[in-house]
Scaffold this motif. Structure first.
Motif, PDB file in Angstrom:
ATOM      1  N   SER A  91       0.830  -1.210   0.000  1.00 21.05           N
ATOM      2  CA  SER A  91       0.000   0.000   0.000  1.00 21.05           C
ATOM      3  C   SER A  91       0.859   1.251   0.000  1.00 21.05           C
ATOM      4  O   SER A  91       0.595   2.206  -0.747  1.00 21.05           O
ATOM      5  CB  SER A  91      -0.928  -0.005   1.215  1.00 21.05           C
ATOM      6  N   ILE A  92       1.890   1.257   0.842  1.00 24.92           N
ATOM      7  CA  ILE A  92       2.806   2.403   0.860  1.00 24.92           C
ATOM      8  C   ILE A  92       3.527   2.540  -0.472  1.00 24.92           C
ATOM      9  O   ILE A  92       3.699   3.650  -1.003  1.00 24.92           O
ATOM     10  CB  ILE A  92       3.802   2.262   2.026  1.00 24.92           C
ATOM     11  N   LEU A  93       3.932   1.403  -1.057  1.00 23.17           N
ATOM     12  CA  LEU A  93       4.634   1.448  -2.334  1.00 23.17           C
ATOM     13  C   LEU A  93       3.728   1.987  -3.445  1.00 23.17           C
ATOM     14  O   LEU A  93       4.156   2.831  -4.246  1.00 23.17           O
ATOM     15  CB  LEU A  93       5.130   0.049  -2.688  1.00 23.17           C
ATOM     16  N   ILE A  94       2.485   1.509  -3.490  1.00 22.54           N
ATOM     17  CA  ILE A  94       1.552   2.000  -4.511  1.00 22.54           C
ATOM     18  C   ILE A  94       1.253   3.483  -4.303  1.00 22.54           C
ATOM     19  O   ILE A  94       1.165   4.256  -5.263  1.00 22.54           O
ATOM     20  CB  ILE A  94       0.256   1.164  -4.470  1.00 22.54           C
ATOM     21  N   PHE A  95       1.108   3.908  -3.048  1.00 24.94           N
ATOM     22  CA  PHE A  95       0.861   5.325  -2.769  1.00 24.94           C
ATOM     23  C   PHE A  95       2.031   6.189  -3.214  1.00 24.94           C
ATOM     24  O   PHE A  95       1.836   7.260  -3.824  1.00 24.94           O
ATOM     25  CB  PHE A  95       0.601   5.508  -1.278  1.00 24.94           C
ATOM     26  N   LEU A  96       3.251   5.724  -2.953  1.00 22.33           N
ATOM     27  CA  LEU A  96       4.422   6.500  -3.364  1.00 22.33           C
ATOM     28  C   LEU A  96       4.540   6.561  -4.881  1.00 22.33           C
ATOM     29  O   LEU A  96       4.827   7.628  -5.453  1.00 22.33           O
ATOM     30  CB  LEU A  96       5.683   5.883  -2.761  1.00 22.33           C
ATOM     31  N   ILE A  97       4.282   5.440  -5.554  1.00 21.65           N
ATOM     32  CA  ILE A  97       4.373   5.431  -7.014  1.00 21.65           C
ATOM     33  C   ILE A  97       3.298   6.342  -7.620  1.00 21.65           C
ATOM     34  O   ILE A  97       3.564   7.125  -8.545  1.00 21.65           O
ATOM     35  CB  ILE A  97       4.232   3.994  -7.545  1.00 21.65           C
ATOM     36  N   THR A  98       2.071   6.259  -7.088  1.00 18.32           N
ATOM     37  CA  THR A  98       0.992   7.110  -7.600  1.00 18.32           C
ATOM     38  C   THR A  98       1.285   8.589  -7.348  1.00 18.32           C
ATOM     39  O   THR A  98       1.052   9.437  -8.224  1.00 18.32           O
ATOM     40  CB  THR A  98      -0.333   6.718  -6.941  1.00 18.32           C
ATOM     41  N   SER A  99       1.814   8.894  -6.167  1.00 12.54           N
ATOM     42  CA  SER A  99       2.133  10.290  -5.868  1.00 12.54           C
ATOM     43  C   SER A  99       3.236  10.809  -6.771  1.00 12.54           C
ATOM     44  O   SER A  99       3.158  11.932  -7.300  1.00 12.54           O
ATOM     45  CB  SER A  99       2.539  10.422  -4.398  1.00 12.54           C
ATOM     46  N   CYS A 100       4.262   9.996  -6.964  1.00 10.60           N
ATOM     47  CA  CYS A 100       5.348  10.411  -7.857  1.00 10.60           C
ATOM     48  C   CYS A 100       4.851  10.601  -9.288  1.00 10.60           C
ATOM     49  O   CYS A 100       5.250  11.554  -9.977  1.00 10.60           O
ATOM     50  CB  CYS A 100       6.472   9.384  -7.814  1.00 10.60           C
ATOM     51  N   PHE A 101       3.972   9.708  -9.731  1.00  7.80           N
ATOM     52  CA  PHE A 101       3.431   9.840 -11.085  1.00  7.80           C
ATOM     53  C   PHE A 101       2.584  11.110 -11.209  1.00  7.80           C
ATOM     54  O   PHE A 101       2.649  11.815 -12.218  1.00  7.80           O
ATOM     55  CB  PHE A 101       2.600   8.602 -11.423  1.00  7.80           C
ATOM     56  N   SER A 102       1.787  11.400 -10.189  1.00  2.00           N
ATOM     57  CA  SER A 102       0.961  12.619 -10.223  1.00  2.00           C
ATOM     58  C   SER A 102       1.827  13.875 -10.227  1.00  2.00           C
ATOM     59  O   SER A 102       1.569  14.826 -10.973  1.00  2.00           O
ATOM     60  CB  SER A 102      -0.002  12.632  -9.032  1.00  2.00           C
ATOM     61  N   ALA A 104       4.921  14.069 -11.235  1.00  2.00           N
ATOM     62  CA  ALA A 104       5.617  14.140 -12.515  1.00  2.00           C
ATOM     63  C   ALA A 104       4.682  14.638 -13.615  1.00  2.00           C
ATOM     64  O   ALA A 104       5.075  15.443 -14.467  1.00  2.00           O
ATOM     65  CB  ALA A 104       6.182  12.769 -12.875  1.00  2.00           C
ATOM     66  N   SER A 105       3.425  14.170 -13.613  1.00  2.00           N
ATOM     67  CA  SER A 105       2.465  14.622 -14.620  1.00  2.00           C
ATOM     68  C   SER A 105       2.197  16.117 -14.480  1.00  2.00           C
ATOM     69  O   SER A 105       2.129  16.848 -15.469  1.00  2.00           O
ATOM     70  CB  SER A 105       1.158  13.841 -14.483  1.00  2.00           C
ATOM     71  N   LEU A 106       2.048  16.579 -13.233  1.00  2.00           N
ATOM     72  CA  LEU A 106       1.839  18.007 -13.004  1.00  2.00           C
ATOM     73  C   LEU A 106       3.051  18.816 -13.451  1.00  2.00           C
ATOM     74  O   LEU A 106       2.914  19.907 -14.024  1.00  2.00           O
ATOM     75  CB  LEU A 106       1.543  18.255 -11.526  1.00  2.00           C
ATOM     76  N   GLY A 107       4.241  18.279 -13.196  1.00  2.00           N
ATOM     77  CA  GLY A 107       5.438  18.989 -13.630  1.00  2.00           C
ATOM     78  C   GLY A 107       5.548  19.053 -15.141  1.00  2.00           C
ATOM     79  O   GLY A 107       5.918  20.102 -15.703  1.00  2.00           O
ATOM     80  N   VAL A 108       5.207  17.949 -15.836  1.00  2.00           N
ATOM     81  CA  VAL A 108       5.257  17.952 -17.301  1.00  2.00           C
ATOM     82  C   VAL A 108       4.239  18.924 -17.872  1.00  2.00           C
ATOM     83  O   VAL A 108       4.526  19.698 -18.795  1.00  2.00           O
ATOM     84  CB  VAL A 108       5.023  16.526 -17.838  1.00  2.00           C
ATOM     85  N   LEU A 109       3.019  18.906 -17.314  1.00  2.00           N
ATOM     86  CA  LEU A 109       1.990  19.834 -17.783  1.00  2.00           C
ATOM     87  C   LEU A 109       2.389  21.284 -17.521  1.00  2.00           C
ATOM     88  O   LEU A 109       2.207  22.162 -18.372  1.00  2.00           O
ATOM     89  CB  LEU A 109       0.666  19.522 -17.094  1.00  2.00           C
ATOM     90  N   SER A 110       2.950  21.541 -16.348  1.00  2.00           N
ATOM     91  CA  SER A 110       3.389  22.900 -16.033  1.00  2.00           C
ATOM     92  C   SER A 110       4.510  23.340 -16.966  1.00  2.00           C
ATOM     93  O   SER A 110       4.557  24.500 -17.398  1.00  2.00           O
ATOM     94  CB  SER A 110       3.834  22.973 -14.576  1.00  2.00           C
ATOM     95  N   GLU A 111       5.403  22.414 -17.311  1.00  2.00           N
ATOM     96  CA  GLU A 111       6.494  22.756 -18.226  1.00  2.00           C
ATOM     97  C   GLU A 111       5.951  23.041 -19.626  1.00  2.00           C
ATOM     98  O   GLU A 111       6.404  23.971 -20.306  1.00  2.00           O
ATOM     99  CB  GLU A 111       7.504  21.609 -18.273  1.00  2.00           C
TER     100      GLU A 111
END
Length: 581
Positions: A91-102, A104-111
């Motif tokens: 659960s912690i691993l999935i939460f960390l992966i999902t948070s990192c993906f979110s 990263a997606s926000l950073g790509v969109l902002s860029e």
């Protein structure tokens, strides 16, 4: 030799035990049908013990038996502990992966937004984020639910950025009031600040925020919101003196609040236009665009007197930036006509823009007499301007390797060059050929409309319109136009306007020629006069005019068909992408 064995014959029934029943069926177990209280008293003839746990009572369970039912073995406890640890770990691993993906997606969109809508680097992260979002929501394709720009959201985002830019404790460090307590403009409020201490990039970004808010405020006129600014309602849903029977709100949308619990969704547009005009530190071009924008808004609101006054103010702003000390040698301030003997290099793009807007306003309001000489003087100034000197383009060598590509993506893009002030000398660019074509079309329309019965002036007007269509057609063949889709489409629109005017003129002339021919073929005194002159020329004129009219209409339909196909193709490409910038 085996010794003989003597067989003994037992009596019948001697092989059976003495306690066995006489019947052939086996005897049931004694403890399986006795009462539990009889377990303590063992049967005298039974050699087997009577044990209570072997008795299937099912009706009376003791506390020990109940605890055994819910007891967990050590292996089961170990399995549960291991499963719980793995569940928490994954659960912690999935939460960390999902948070990192979110993230990263926000950073790509902002860029992507930053590269599409650059913001000054000296602004804080929150201000830049709000500014980019405000720009992003102005693109219709990015509003999937509405399909058109969400101006309420644009205004909200830019308003948040403006508050931070005008706050000295945040991004507004260095801006000051022009006087003690600021300047108050009647009906508008506080005037602009003194932003001369800020950099050009900061001032350009601040100008874009104000102009964006003015544009959004124009679209939100009459809209209302609640005090918490959570919802907005269009004017057709609001009860007002001009809307006695408002429409019912859409399903799922709250009702319009009472008058004391609602506020306008946006301030009036002149608040932001006047903020630019009264601020100290904006360039001449920026102040001129704000004045022209405000004048166009007043003209749209059908306030011609106020609009003309604002167009005059825009002309004064452009004159104030002239590089000469004698503005009268360049332009007549009263009529707006550019002088044919103006010094070389004294006519600026700001002067041309201001006078073009003023002449267009005159023509739109039916004032052709003052508009025509202004348009002719503007076209003369454009044609007499020096050709633009194209500097040799130096190809920027970019590192196309994998490392260079990654570094270019990680590096922050440079802020684009700030536009010029517009006070430099006017030059003739290839991109301005469409402006020349539009001027020729306008001049031809005015000449033909004011010709009356003058055949010579009519032919002059028709020649101007034809020349405008030819100029726009030639401009589309230039390399600079082909490379820029926006400029090419602009030239196509100029050609469409010219062909439409040309077609209307030919329709009018053909109808007039038909009327003359009908009069000639009819009886009466006028018919006799035309017959004496000869009707062959009339028939030929009608045939020529109708043929030219048909040819113009075919060209116009062909052009519109091509433009419509390009528009549909652009829409398909836009809506095929997730985000459009």
């Amino acid at each position: 030799m085996r010794p003989p064995v003597r067989r003994l014959q037992l009596p019948r029934g001697a092989s059976r035990p003495s306690h066995a029943p006489a019947s052939g069926r086996p005897c049931p177990r004694q403890f399986s049908y006795r009462h539990p209280r009889q377990f303590l008293a063992a049967h005298q003839g039974s050699a087997r013990p009577q044990l209570p746990f072997l008795y299937p009572s099912g009706q009376h369970l003791s506390s020990g038996q109940l605890l055994r039912l819910f007891s967990i073995s050590s292996n089961h406890k170990k399995f549960i502990k291991e499963t719980a640890k793995l569940s928490v770990r994954y659960s912690i691993l999935i939460f960390l992966i999902t948070s990192c993906f979110s993230i990263a997606s926000l950073g790509v969109l902002s860029e992507q937004q930053e590269r599409a809508f650059p913001s000054p680097h000296e602004w804080s992260l929150i201000t830049r984020f709000r500014f980019r979002r405000g720009k992003w929501w102005q693109v219709p394709e990015n509003n999937e639910d509405e399909g058109f720009p969400n101006w309420a959201r644009v205004y909200s985002e830019l308003r948040y950025a403006l508050n931070r830019l005008e706050d000295p404790s945040k991004d507004g460090e260095g801006i000051v009031d022009q006087e003690e307590g600021g300047i108050l403009v009647p009906g508008v409020g506080k005037a602009g600040f003194d932003i001369t201490a800020k950099s050009e990039e900061w001032r350009q970004g601040y100008y874009e925020v104000l102009m964006g808010m003015a544009t959004a405020a124009e679209r939100l006129e009459g809209w209302v919101t609640d005090k918490w600014r959570r919802y907005v309602w269009a004017p057709e849903f609001v009860l007002s003196p001009t809307n006695k029977r408002p429409k019912a709100t859409l399903p799922g949308m709250p009702e319009v609040p009472d008058e004391e619990h609602r506020d306008p969704a946006a301030d009036v547009p002149e608040v932001y236009y006047m903020r630019i005009l009264t601020s100290k530190g904006f360039s001449t071009s920026q102040r001129l665009k704000a004045a022209l924008g405000y004048a166009d808004w007043l003209s749209f609101k059908e306030l011609p007197d106020s609009a003309e006054e604002m167009y005059r103010w825009a002309l004064d702003i452009a004159i104030s930036g002239l590089p000469t000390l004698e503005p009268a040698a360049v332009i007549d301030r009263e009529t707006g006509i550019l002088s044919a003997n103006a010094p070389k290099g004294s006519i600026t793009p700001n002067i041309v823009s201001a006078t073009t807007s003023l002449a267009t306003f005159y023509a739109a309001n039916g004032r052709h007499v003052p508009a025509l000489p202004i348009l002719i003087s503007i076209l003369r100034a454009r044609l007499n301007a020096d050709e633009e000197r194209t500097a040799p383009t130096t190809s920027n060598l970019t590192d196309s390797s994998l490392v260079g590509t990654i570094l270019s993506l990680l590096a922050e893009p440079d802020y684009p060059a700030v536009p010029t002030s517009g006070d430099e000398a006017l030059v003739r660019k290839e991109a301005d050929r469409c402006e020349e074509a539009a001027l020729k079309t306008y001049i031809g329309e005015i000449l033909f409309a004011t010709a009356g019965s003058s055949t010579k002036q009519r032919q002059q007007g028709l020649s101007w319109v034809r020349d405008g269509v030819s100029t726009s057609k030639i401009a589309q063949t230039l390399d600079s136009m082909r490379a820029n889709d926006a400029l090419r489409k602009k030239c196509e629109q100029c050609e469409e306007v010219g062909l439409e005017s040309w077609g209307k003129i030919m329709t009018y002339l053909a109808a007039e020629a038909k009327e003359k021919r009908n009069v000639a073929h009819s009886g009466g005194l006028q018919g006799l006069i035309w017959k004496l002159r000869g009707t062959q020329d009339l028939d030929k004129d009608v045939e020529d005019l109708e043929g030219e009219e048909e040819g113009v209409i075919l060209r116009l339909n062909k052009l519109r068909s091509r433009m419509l196909k390009e528009e549909y193709a652009d829409m398909d490409r836009k809506y095929a992408r997730t985000f459009v910038f």
